[in-house]
Scaffold this active site. Structure first.
Site, PDB file in Angstrom:
ATOM      1  N   ASP A  33       0.290  -1.170   0.225  1.00 16.61           N
ATOM      2  CA  ASP A  33      -0.255  -0.210   0.547  1.00 16.61           C
ATOM      3  C   ASP A  33       0.954   1.167   0.226  1.00 16.61           C
ATOM      4  OD1 ASP A  33      -2.271   1.671  -0.182  1.00 16.61           O
ATOM      5  OD2 ASP A  33      -2.781   0.823   2.040  1.00 16.61           O
ATOM      6  N   GLY A  34       0.419   2.299  -0.478  1.00 15.03           N
ATOM      7  CA  GLY A  34       0.725   3.589  -0.639  1.00 15.03           C
ATOM      8  C   GLY A  34       1.897   4.491  -1.979  1.00 15.03           C
ATOM      9  N   TRP A  37       2.749   7.991  -2.390  1.00 11.04           N
ATOM     10  CA  TRP A  37       4.476   7.987  -3.067  1.00 11.04           C
ATOM     11  C   TRP A  37       4.740   8.872  -4.038  1.00 11.04           C
ATOM     12  CZ3 TRP A  37       7.683   7.237  -6.519  1.00 11.04           C
ATOM     13  CH2 TRP A  37       8.871   6.706  -6.235  1.00 11.04           C
ATOM     14  N   HIS A  59       2.741   3.160  -8.924  1.00  3.25           N
ATOM     15  CA  HIS A  59       1.958   1.756  -9.510  1.00  3.25           C
ATOM     16  C   HIS A  59       3.108   1.083 -10.187  1.00  3.25           C
ATOM     17  CE1 HIS A  59      -2.118   2.332  -7.916  1.00  3.25           C
ATOM     18  NE2 HIS A  59      -2.059   3.143  -8.278  1.00  3.25           N
ATOM     19  N   SER A 117      -7.401  -5.471  -5.229  1.00  2.00           N
ATOM     20  CA  SER A 117      -8.645  -6.153  -3.765  1.00  2.00           C
ATOM     21  C   SER A 117     -10.213  -6.071  -5.186  1.00  2.00           C
ATOM     22  CB  SER A 117      -8.994  -5.283  -2.783  1.00  2.00           C
ATOM     23  OG  SER A 117      -9.614  -3.653  -3.657  1.00  2.00           O
ATOM     24  N   ARG A 141     -12.303   2.143  -8.524  1.00  2.00           N
ATOM     25  CA  ARG A 141     -10.729   3.698  -8.577  1.00  2.00           C
ATOM     26  C   ARG A 141     -11.131   4.129  -9.881  1.00  2.00           C
ATOM     27  NH1 ARG A 141      -5.734   2.615  -5.682  1.00  2.00           N
ATOM     28  NH2 ARG A 141      -5.819   2.115  -3.635  1.00  2.00           N
ATOM     29  N   LEU A 194      10.499 -20.729  -4.588  1.00  2.00           N
ATOM     30  CA  LEU A 194       9.503 -20.300  -3.791  1.00  2.00           C
ATOM     31  C   LEU A 194       7.948 -19.987  -4.212  1.00  2.00           C
ATOM     32  CD1 LEU A 194       8.772 -17.508  -1.914  1.00  2.00           C
ATOM     33  CD2 LEU A 194       9.241 -15.816  -4.110  1.00  2.00           C
ATOM     34  N   ARG A 216      -5.133  -1.258   8.695  1.00  6.37           N
ATOM     35  CA  ARG A 216      -6.508  -2.653   8.540  1.00  6.37           C
ATOM     36  C   ARG A 216      -5.777  -3.191   7.809  1.00  6.37           C
ATOM     37  NH1 ARG A 216      -7.770   3.255   6.599  1.00  6.37           N
ATOM     38  NH2 ARG A 216      -7.764   3.342   3.997  1.00  6.37           N
ATOM     39  N   SER A 219      -8.318  -5.099   5.240  1.00  8.98           N
ATOM     40  CA  SER A 219      -8.352  -4.484   4.189  1.00  8.98           C
ATOM     41  C   SER A 219      -9.303  -5.580   3.088  1.00  8.98           C
ATOM     42  CB  SER A 219      -7.518  -3.806   3.459  1.00  8.98           C
ATOM     43  OG  SER A 219      -7.701  -2.260   3.988  1.00  8.98           O
TER      44      SER A 219
HETATM   45  C1  IPE Z   1      -5.043  -2.147   0.060  1.00  9.69           C
HETATM   46  O1  IPE Z   1      -5.135  -1.397  -0.396  1.00  9.69           O
HETATM   47  C2  IPE Z   1      -5.441  -3.409  -0.762  1.00  9.69           C
HETATM   48  C3  IPE Z   1      -4.339  -3.582  -2.407  1.00  9.69           C
HETATM   49  C4  IPE Z   1      -3.072  -3.077  -1.907  1.00  9.69           C
HETATM   50  C5  IPE Z   1      -4.265  -4.205  -3.528  1.00  9.69           C
HETATM   51  P1  IPE Z   1      -5.867  -0.495  -0.825  1.00  9.69           P
HETATM   52  O2  IPE Z   1      -5.396   1.157  -1.097  1.00  9.69           O
HETATM   53  O3  IPE Z   1      -6.706  -0.619  -1.769  1.00  9.69           O
HETATM   54  O4  IPE Z   1      -6.978   0.032   1.019  1.00  9.69           O
HETATM   55  P2  IPE Z   1      -8.136   0.760   1.837  1.00  9.69           P
HETATM   56  O5  IPE Z   1      -8.788   0.942   0.753  1.00  9.69           O
HETATM   57  O6  IPE Z   1      -6.901   1.857   2.147  1.00  9.69           O
HETATM   58  O7  IPE Z   1      -8.110  -0.010   2.723  1.00  9.69           O
HETATM   59  C1  IPE Z   2      -1.679   0.227  -3.729  1.00 14.78           C
HETATM   60  O1  IPE Z   2      -1.027   1.870  -3.284  1.00 14.78           O
HETATM   61  C2  IPE Z   2      -1.939   0.042  -4.747  1.00 14.78           C
HETATM   62  C3  IPE Z   2      -3.469  -0.832  -4.956  1.00 14.78           C
HETATM   63  C4  IPE Z   2      -3.833  -0.578  -4.513  1.00 14.78           C
HETATM   64  C5  IPE Z   2      -3.788  -1.654  -6.708  1.00 14.78           C
HETATM   65  P1  IPE Z   2      -2.837   2.999  -2.913  1.00 14.78           P
HETATM   66  O2  IPE Z   2      -2.358   2.995  -4.689  1.00 14.78           O
HETATM   67  O3  IPE Z   2      -3.372   2.519  -2.464  1.00 14.78           O
HETATM   68  O4  IPE Z   2      -2.086   3.630  -2.760  1.00 14.78           O
HETATM   69  P2  IPE Z   2      -2.474   4.867  -1.409  1.00 14.78           P
HETATM   70  O5  IPE Z   2      -2.930   3.743  -0.626  1.00 14.78           O
HETATM   71  O6  IPE Z   2      -3.071   5.687  -2.774  1.00 14.78           O
HETATM   72  O7  IPE Z   2      -1.382   5.780  -0.917  1.00 14.78           O
HETATM   73 MG    MG Z   3      -4.467   2.443  -0.684  1.00 14.48          MG
END
Ligand code: IPE
Ligand code: IPE
Ligand code: MG
Length: 242
Positions: free
Chosen positions: A25-26, A30, A42, A70, A76, A136, A196, A198
């Site tokens: 996540d993030g 970033w 991404h 997910s 999105r 792996l 969390r 998620s």
């Molecule tokens: C969780 O991240 C799903 C993945 C990393 C693929 P999200 O960014 O979608 O989760 P929430 O919505 O913040 O809980």
């Molecule tokens: C995780 O990063 C990648 C996926 C959920 C596919 P995010 O796209 O959720 O990045 P943030 O949480 O918005 O920073």
């Molecule tokens: Mg996210």
């Protein structure tokens, strides 16, 4: 396994988790921090996936499961969803021979019927090409939701039972989870500071140790990974005992 690498990070092979799940996540934040579009994050995230997979092999980890998309991520903007889907397809196309050479067994979990036929085809090819590998186990969760996984397993078992194909039991239920054959999750890592789950591996992570770091996924490098693993080796898992 690369003993030198383990030593470099002060890790003991016998103490490492067998199955690690990662909520990557993030990426968006970033990129935002760098005044770049979310999709740039991404792309960087995929580079980290390459590194983390390679390092996991070198550390001698048995299985890693990565949350890539997910069932909720369809909410999105279409453009972002498209970029994520094409990055997944590109990853499979460009990495699969390398993964195969390194003995990695690839598998996908999630509802594949919701993916494009091209992506479904790439996933099937990747699974078939690497199915006899013994290194792996790399599982990628795409269009994955933990609740949906449990629900479809329950429905599938009930249907088979009604048709006389099985007698319902915990074993029959587990066989119908996407993760059939994988060990339980020992360690669940989430980057980016969100606290969390998620909807990830709700059943399989029942007794997982949890690790949350503020670091955004594109910055989660080998040394961050090693730090997370050192934290695991200091945990005391009791499973309800004393
Ligand atoms: C969780 O991240 C799903 C993945 C990393 C693929 P999200 O960014 O979608 O989760 P929430 O919505 O913040 O809980
Ligand atoms: C995780 O990063 C990648 C996926 C959920 C596919 P995010 O796209 O959720 O990045 P943030 O949480 O918005 O920073
Ligand atoms: Mg996210």
């Amino acid at each position: 396994m690369d003993k030198q690498k383990l030593e470099q990070y002060g890790l003991e092979a016998e103490l490492l988790p067998r199955h690690i799940a990662m909520i990557m996540d993030g990426n968006g934040r970033w990129a935002k921090k760098r005044l770049m579009p979310r999709t740039f994050g991404h792309k960087k995230g995929v580079e980290r996936v390459r590194e983390i997979v390679k390092t996991s092999s070198l550390f001698g980890i048995q299985a890693i499961t990565l949350y890539a998309f997910s069932t909720e991520n369809w909410k999105r903007p279409a453009e972002e969803v498209n970029v994520l889907m094409s990055l997944l397809a590109q990853y499979l196309q460009s990495e699969i021979d390398d993964l195969d050479r390194n003995g990695v067994r690839f598998r996908m979990i999630g509802d594949r019927s919701g993916l494009s036929t091209q992506l479904q085809q790439l996933i099937e090819n990747a699974e078939r090409q690497t199915e006899n590998n013994t290194g792996l186990i790399l599982t990628v969760a795409i269009n994955y939701g933990g609740q949906a996984e449990i629900e479809q397993a329950a429905v599938a078992m009930a249907k088979d039972a009604a048709e006389g194909k099985c007698v319902p039991s915990a074993e029959e239920f587990k066989k119908r989870l996407y993760t059939n054959g994988l060990p339980p999750v020992d360690y669940l890592i989430r980057t980016s500071g969100e606290l969390r789950i998620s909807n990830f591996l709700l059943y399989q992570a029942a007794y997982a140790e949890l690790y949350f770091t503020e670091v955004y996924w594109p910055d989660f490098d080998e040394s961050q990974y090693a730090q997370a693993l050192r934290a695991y080796t200091a945990r005391n898992r009791r499973y309800g005992g004393v």
